[in-house]
Design a protein around this motif. Sequence first.
Motif, PDB file in Angstrom:
ATOM      1  N   TRP A 154       6.491  -1.372  32.749  1.00 35.87           N
ATOM      2  CA  TRP A 154       6.914  -0.280  31.873  1.00 35.87           C
ATOM      3  C   TRP A 154       6.924  -0.674  30.399  1.00 35.87           C
ATOM      4  O   TRP A 154       6.434   0.053  29.537  1.00 35.87           O
ATOM      5  CB  TRP A 154       8.297   0.215  32.288  1.00 35.87           C
ATOM      6  N   ASP A 164       3.550   4.589  24.598  1.00 43.03           N
ATOM      7  CA  ASP A 164       3.856   6.017  24.727  1.00 43.03           C
ATOM      8  C   ASP A 164       2.909   6.772  23.820  1.00 43.03           C
ATOM      9  O   ASP A 164       3.152   6.937  22.633  1.00 43.03           O
ATOM     10  CB  ASP A 164       5.308   6.289  24.347  1.00 43.03           C
ATOM     11  N   LYS A 201       1.319  14.919  26.672  1.00 45.16           N
ATOM     12  CA  LYS A 201       1.808  15.009  28.041  1.00 45.16           C
ATOM     13  C   LYS A 201       1.201  16.230  28.713  1.00 45.16           C
ATOM     14  O   LYS A 201       1.250  17.344  28.203  1.00 45.16           O
ATOM     15  CB  LYS A 201       3.333  15.054  28.063  1.00 45.16           C
ATOM     16  N   ASN A 239      10.181   7.003  34.215  1.00 43.95           N
ATOM     17  CA  ASN A 239      11.100   5.898  34.440  1.00 43.95           C
ATOM     18  C   ASN A 239      12.397   6.501  34.958  1.00 43.95           C
ATOM     19  O   ASN A 239      13.121   7.183  34.222  1.00 43.95           O
ATOM     20  CB  ASN A 239      11.347   5.135  33.133  1.00 43.95           C
ATOM     21  N   ASN A 281      15.960   5.509  32.962  1.00 44.10           N
ATOM     22  CA  ASN A 281      16.324   6.112  31.665  1.00 44.10           C
ATOM     23  C   ASN A 281      15.725   7.504  31.462  1.00 44.10           C
ATOM     24  O   ASN A 281      15.905   8.113  30.399  1.00 44.10           O
ATOM     25  CB  ASN A 281      15.891   5.200  30.515  1.00 44.10           C
ATOM     26  N   LYS A 282      15.003   8.002  32.488  1.00 43.90           N
ATOM     27  CA  LYS A 282      14.421   9.346  32.482  1.00 43.90           C
ATOM     28  C   LYS A 282      13.364   9.530  31.393  1.00 43.90           C
ATOM     29  O   LYS A 282      12.991  10.650  31.050  1.00 43.90           O
ATOM     30  CB  LYS A 282      15.506  10.419  32.338  1.00 43.90           C
ATOM     31  N   GLU A 283      12.857   8.436  30.864  1.00 46.27           N
ATOM     32  CA  GLU A 283      11.798   8.499  29.863  1.00 46.27           C
ATOM     33  C   GLU A 283      10.460   8.752  30.550  1.00 46.27           C
ATOM     34  O   GLU A 283      10.223   8.299  31.669  1.00 46.27           O
ATOM     35  CB  GLU A 283      11.751   7.183  29.088  1.00 46.27           C
ATOM     36  N   LYS A 324       6.225   8.556  30.005  1.00 49.27           N
ATOM     37  CA  LYS A 324       5.089   8.082  29.219  1.00 49.27           C
ATOM     38  C   LYS A 324       3.812   8.672  29.807  1.00 49.27           C
ATOM     39  O   LYS A 324       3.649   8.776  31.020  1.00 49.27           O
ATOM     40  CB  LYS A 324       5.015   6.555  29.247  1.00 49.27           C
TER      41      LYS A 324
END
Length: 321
Positions: free
Chosen positions: A253, A258, A262, A293, A296-298, A300
């Motif tokens: 990760w 990033d 999206k 992820n 952390n709810k991120e 990419k």
Amino acid sequence: MIKVERLAKTFGTTKAVNGISFGVNTGENLVLLGTSGCGKTTTLKMLNRLVEPDSGTITINGKNIVHQPRELLRRDIGYVLQNNGLFPHYTVAENIAIVPNLLKWDKARTQRRINELLEKLHLSKEHLNVYPNELSGGQQQRVGLARALAADPPLLLMDEPFGALDNVTRSKIHADFLALDELKRKTIIMVTHDVNEAFELADRVALMDNGQIEQIGTPAELLFNPVNDFVKDFLKSQQLQLEFSTIRLDDIWEHLPDSGKKINSSLLAGRLSVWEALEHFKFYQKETINILNQQNKEVKSISFDQLMNAFSQYKTLQPHE
């Protein structure tokens, strides 16, 4: 949950198992891996006393298994064989009900459990009254697994459970195996000679040779920190493929940029392997994929090249590199 100390078994002049020791945690899936004759199946069979050891001790939940009657010991241990071991003159329902009947469950409870397992293992109720030879190989193996799980034992032993299946069927059952909540609550010890199967399904792998454990550890530990030349050479021919299937998106990760817009598509979970992400590119041919992820709810959004660069960066940080 399981503690094995200095376990040994000799057949004639052959030391099938030569003083091995290991432990298995509750809820863990340990795979015994190795070529034919390395001692893995003999080790498995000593855990439920199908084979009696010459020396050493095995304790399950703190109890020495030799102090328990075999039949009582085995009622708390599910056992799955390569060729499913189904009784040919019993129907599917009768095969699954064997242990519940031994435990004198009432018919209603047994039937509820059978129906529950049929649904979880993707078998139709139409299969209940047929005989094993009327089923496909994959269906027979699912029935064998249902029988082993019927009384909800805390421990499951699996001896080459998918070895007789074709590659397509085996791949489907592997996916179901990993997704099945029923199995996530079990402590599992599995025997296989298939390296890819071991690395796909195991929490830890015990690689055996000549009756001894050469190395025990996570798939990543065996790949990147082999303790000797035997381990390194055993994995060498499949090293890259195993790395793709072992390294998770979560692992790389921090190396993923990033970038990119999206896309409107489902998110890939970070727990998926790099190989599974590559397959997504292959089958859907998208310029980018979205990865979530889950900690952390991120999110990419990455390209194929970015995924491969992150994979390479991760590998360069491993000790063997």
